[in-house]
Design a protein around this motif. Structure first.
Motif, PDB file in Angstrom:
ATOM      1  N   GLU A  39       0.816  -1.216   0.000  1.00  0.00           N
ATOM      2  CA  GLU A  39       0.000   0.000   0.000  1.00  0.00           C
ATOM      3  C   GLU A  39       0.847   1.263   0.000  1.00  0.00           C
ATOM      4  OE1 GLU A  39      -3.019  -0.094   3.022  1.00  0.00           O
ATOM      5  OE2 GLU A  39      -4.319  -1.208   1.641  1.00  0.00           O
ATOM      6  N   SER A  40       2.049   1.195   0.600  1.00  0.00           N
ATOM      7  CA  SER A  40       2.890   2.397   0.637  1.00  0.00           C
ATOM      8  C   SER A  40       4.338   2.038   0.928  1.00  0.00           C
ATOM      9  CB  SER A  40       2.384   3.377   1.713  1.00  0.00           C
ATOM     10  OG  SER A  40       2.504   2.801   3.002  1.00  0.00           O
ATOM     11  N   CYS A  41       5.202   3.003   0.647  1.00  0.00           N
ATOM     12  CA  CYS A  41       6.628   2.908   0.948  1.00  0.00           C
ATOM     13  C   CYS A  41       6.987   4.182   1.712  1.00  0.00           C
ATOM     14  CB  CYS A  41       7.450   2.781  -0.334  1.00  0.00           C
ATOM     15  SG  CYS A  41       9.232   2.862  -0.095  1.00  0.00           S
ATOM     16  N   ASP A  42       7.446   4.046   2.971  1.00  0.00           N
ATOM     17  CA  ASP A  42       7.701   5.247   3.768  1.00  0.00           C
ATOM     18  C   ASP A  42       9.072   5.846   3.472  1.00  0.00           C
ATOM     19  OD1 ASP A  42       9.639   3.832   5.272  1.00  0.00           O
ATOM     20  OD2 ASP A  42       8.148   3.151   6.707  1.00  0.00           O
ATOM     21  N   ASN A  43       9.429   6.915   4.177  1.00  0.00           N
ATOM     22  CA  ASN A  43      10.675   7.635   3.914  1.00  0.00           C
ATOM     23  C   ASN A  43      11.925   6.819   4.223  1.00  0.00           C
ATOM     24  OD1 ASN A  43       9.273   9.908   3.065  1.00  0.00           O
ATOM     25  ND2 ASN A  43       9.213  10.814   5.117  1.00  0.00           N
ATOM     26  N   SER A  44      11.757   5.759   4.999  1.00  0.00           N
ATOM     27  CA  SER A  44      12.892   4.875   5.303  1.00  0.00           C
ATOM     28  C   SER A  44      12.906   3.661   4.383  1.00  0.00           C
ATOM     29  CB  SER A  44      12.810   4.410   6.765  1.00  0.00           C
ATOM     30  OG  SER A  44      12.926   5.512   7.644  1.00  0.00           O
ATOM     31  N   TYR A  45      12.037   3.671   3.365  1.00  0.00           N
ATOM     32  CA  TYR A  45      11.926   2.623   2.356  1.00  0.00           C
ATOM     33  C   TYR A  45      11.464   1.286   2.939  1.00  0.00           C
ATOM     34  CZ  TYR A  45      14.243   6.178  -0.315  1.00  0.00           C
ATOM     35  OH  TYR A  45      14.543   7.373  -0.898  1.00  0.00           O
ATOM     36  N   ASN A  46      10.642   1.367   3.996  1.00  0.00           N
ATOM     37  CA  ASN A  46       9.943   0.199   4.507  1.00  0.00           C
ATOM     38  C   ASN A  46       8.628   0.066   3.741  1.00  0.00           C
ATOM     39  OD1 ASN A  46      11.898  -0.070   6.696  1.00  0.00           O
ATOM     40  ND2 ASN A  46      10.826   1.663   7.646  1.00  0.00           N
ATOM     41  N   LEU A  47       8.207  -1.157   3.460  1.00  0.00           N
ATOM     42  CA  LEU A  47       6.963  -1.381   2.735  1.00  0.00           C
ATOM     43  C   LEU A  47       5.850  -1.731   3.709  1.00  0.00           C
ATOM     44  CD1 LEU A  47       8.245  -3.509  -0.299  1.00  0.00           C
ATOM     45  CD2 LEU A  47       8.024  -1.031  -0.106  1.00  0.00           C
ATOM     46  N   HIS A  48       4.655  -1.196   3.443  1.00  0.00           N
ATOM     47  CA  HIS A  48       3.501  -1.420   4.315  1.00  0.00           C
ATOM     48  C   HIS A  48       2.429  -2.181   3.539  1.00  0.00           C
ATOM     49  CE1 HIS A  48       4.939   1.458   7.464  1.00  0.00           C
ATOM     50  NE2 HIS A  48       5.618   1.908   6.425  1.00  0.00           N
ATOM     51  N   ILE A  49       1.954  -3.283   4.143  1.00  0.00           N
ATOM     52  CA  ILE A  49       1.008  -4.170   3.474  1.00  0.00           C
ATOM     53  C   ILE A  49      -0.219  -4.397   4.352  1.00  0.00           C
ATOM     54  CG2 ILE A  49       0.665  -6.515   2.586  1.00  0.00           C
ATOM     55  CD1 ILE A  49       3.596  -6.558   1.842  1.00  0.00           C
ATOM     56  N   ASN A  50      -1.396  -4.248   3.762  1.00  0.00           N
ATOM     57  CA  ASN A  50      -2.659  -4.497   4.464  1.00  0.00           C
ATOM     58  C   ASN A  50      -2.907  -6.003   4.490  1.00  0.00           C
ATOM     59  OD1 ASN A  50      -5.223  -4.639   5.495  1.00  0.00           O
ATOM     60  ND2 ASN A  50      -6.151  -3.285   3.981  1.00  0.00           N
ATOM     61  N   LEU A  51      -2.900  -6.585   5.688  1.00  0.00           N
ATOM     62  CA  LEU A  51      -3.097  -8.020   5.829  1.00  0.00           C
ATOM     63  C   LEU A  51      -4.561  -8.392   6.030  1.00  0.00           C
ATOM     64  CD1 LEU A  51      -0.094  -8.847   8.203  1.00  0.00           C
ATOM     65  CD2 LEU A  51      -0.161  -8.922   5.710  1.00  0.00           C
ATOM     66  N   GLY A  52      -5.419  -7.395   6.124  1.00  0.00           N
ATOM     67  CA  GLY A  52      -6.835  -7.645   6.360  1.00  0.00           C
ATOM     68  C   GLY A  52      -7.230  -7.300   7.788  1.00  0.00           C
ATOM     69  N   LYS A  53      -8.505  -7.001   7.992  1.00  0.00           N
ATOM     70  CA  LYS A  53      -9.036  -6.632   9.299  1.00  0.00           C
ATOM     71  C   LYS A  53      -8.303  -5.430   9.900  1.00  0.00           C
ATOM     72  CE  LYS A  53     -12.373  -9.572   9.892  1.00  0.00           C
ATOM     73  NZ  LYS A  53     -13.762  -9.128  10.097  1.00  0.00           N
ATOM     74  N   GLY A  54      -7.853  -4.538   9.012  1.00  0.00           N
ATOM     75  CA  GLY A  54      -7.164  -3.339   9.470  1.00  0.00           C
ATOM     76  C   GLY A  54      -5.786  -3.585  10.045  1.00  0.00           C
ATOM     77  N   ILE A  55      -5.247  -4.776   9.853  1.00  0.00           N
ATOM     78  CA  ILE A  55      -3.920  -5.120  10.376  1.00  0.00           C
ATOM     79  C   ILE A  55      -2.865  -4.831   9.319  1.00  0.00           C
ATOM     80  CG2 ILE A  55      -2.463  -6.957  11.309  1.00  0.00           C
ATOM     81  CD1 ILE A  55      -5.062  -8.345  12.207  1.00  0.00           C
ATOM     82  N   GLU A  56      -1.886  -4.020   9.690  1.00  0.00           N
ATOM     83  CA  GLU A  56      -0.827  -3.625   8.759  1.00  0.00           C
ATOM     84  C   GLU A  56       0.457  -4.379   9.062  1.00  0.00           C
ATOM     85  OE1 GLU A  56       0.551   0.636   7.289  1.00  0.00           O
ATOM     86  OE2 GLU A  56       1.419   0.130   9.248  1.00  0.00           O
ATOM     87  N   GLY A  57       1.010  -4.985   8.031  1.00  0.00           N
ATOM     88  CA  GLY A  57       2.310  -5.635   8.146  1.00  0.00           C
ATOM     89  C   GLY A  57       3.388  -4.745   7.571  1.00  0.00           C
ATOM     90  N   ILE A  58       4.609  -4.872   8.083  1.00  0.00           N
ATOM     91  CA  ILE A  58       5.718  -4.030   7.629  1.00  0.00           C
ATOM     92  C   ILE A  58       6.869  -4.908   7.149  1.00  0.00           C
ATOM     93  CG2 ILE A  58       7.412  -2.286   8.290  1.00  0.00           C
ATOM     94  CD1 ILE A  58       5.466  -1.374  10.465  1.00  0.00           C
TER      95      ILE A  58
END
Length: 268
Positions: A39-58
């Motif tokens: 879903e996004s890439c932050d300023n530290s180049y970590n990737l963020h993924i929606n795993l479902g039920k509003g739970i975000e994986g990094i």
């Protein structure tokens, strides 16, 4: 048990859609190979993924790439940002201090490369996506970050000056496994098989007809110059001054020689 299995449909992996957070522990224990959309890439180049039920994986930046890394072991910045809004594979490793799931793509990418090197066979046709194009060929991902190189001479029988004449970045393609260097873990691919055999192309034309051709050579030699009738069918015509590379011209098909697999042309 192998983590990956390659099939004509691609690398097998499960698209994660959590129903409850407790499922994560089972994924961690079983070391499942999962798939999700970045879903996004932050300023530290970590990737963020929606795993479902509003739970975000990094996926921390150091866990993004296991093959294409720099001298410090980190992926190039564009390799992170270029994955936003795309599916990637990963494994859930645990939780950080904020109790968010930590994922790893690097770990399974290395496993996928080993699986590719050991299970794919020369001559096998697989799906791929064009990731990068250089002067000498195209780099094509065949799944889970595993990338092979299709040299420019393997993109078509007709000679071309740049791979951009046949492919574009992001294009989904079928490619053939041409060679596997198991020692250095490199895969060589071929794309030209998609255009058919010499006979299949020659059967589309007839001697005595006038068709459009593309100039693929402008320098004079003792045989003449090459003219492309289709990407995998080239004819020979006598040299004529004033021609430019890539020029479309009408040509008369003088003869199609099936025994020698040659086509004689006359420039109109």
């Amino acid at each position: 048990m192998k983590a990956f299995k390659y099939t004509p449909e691609g690398w097998s992996s499960e698209v994660v859609r959590l129903k409850e957070k407790g499922e994560i522990n089972q994924y961690i224990e079983n070391k499942n190979i999962l798939q999700g959309i970045v879903e996004s890439c932050d300023n530290s180049y970590n990737l963020h993924i929606n795993l479902g039920k509003g739970i975000e994986g990094i996926i921390p930046s150091y866990e993004v790439e296991g093959i294409n890394i720099d001298s410090e072991g980190l992926p190039k910045k564009n390799l992170c940002t270029g994955k936003v809004h795309r599916y990637i594979q990963f494994r859930i490793k645990g939780f950080n201090e904020e109790n968010k799931p930590i994922l790893s793509r690097k770990e399974i990418q290395k496993e996928a490369l080993e699986e590719a090197i050991n299970s794919l066979e020369i001559g096998e046709k697989v799906d791929g996506i064009v990731k990068n194009i250089t002067t000498y060929g195209a780099f094509i991902e065949i799944g889970a970050g595993v990338v092979g190189l299709a040299h420019i001479e393997d993109l078509s029988v007709a000679r071309i000056k740049t791979p951009f004449e046949r492919l574009k970045i992001g294009q989904k393609v079928k490619v053939v496994i041409k060679y596997i260097d198991r020692e250095n873990k490199r895969i060589t691919l071929s794309y030209k098989e998609n255009y058919g055999t010499w006979k299949e192309n020659a059967d589309k034309f007839k001697s005595g007809e006038i068709v459009k051709g593309i100039i693929r050579e402008t320098e004079k030699n003792h045989n003449g110059i090459f003219i492309e009738l289709s990407p995998n069918l080239v004819g020979m015509a006598e040299y004529k001054e004033g021609l430019t590379y890539g020029q479309n011209i009408p040509v008369f098909i003088k003869k199609i020689d099936y025994d020698r697999q040659k086509v004689k042309l006359v420039i109109i």
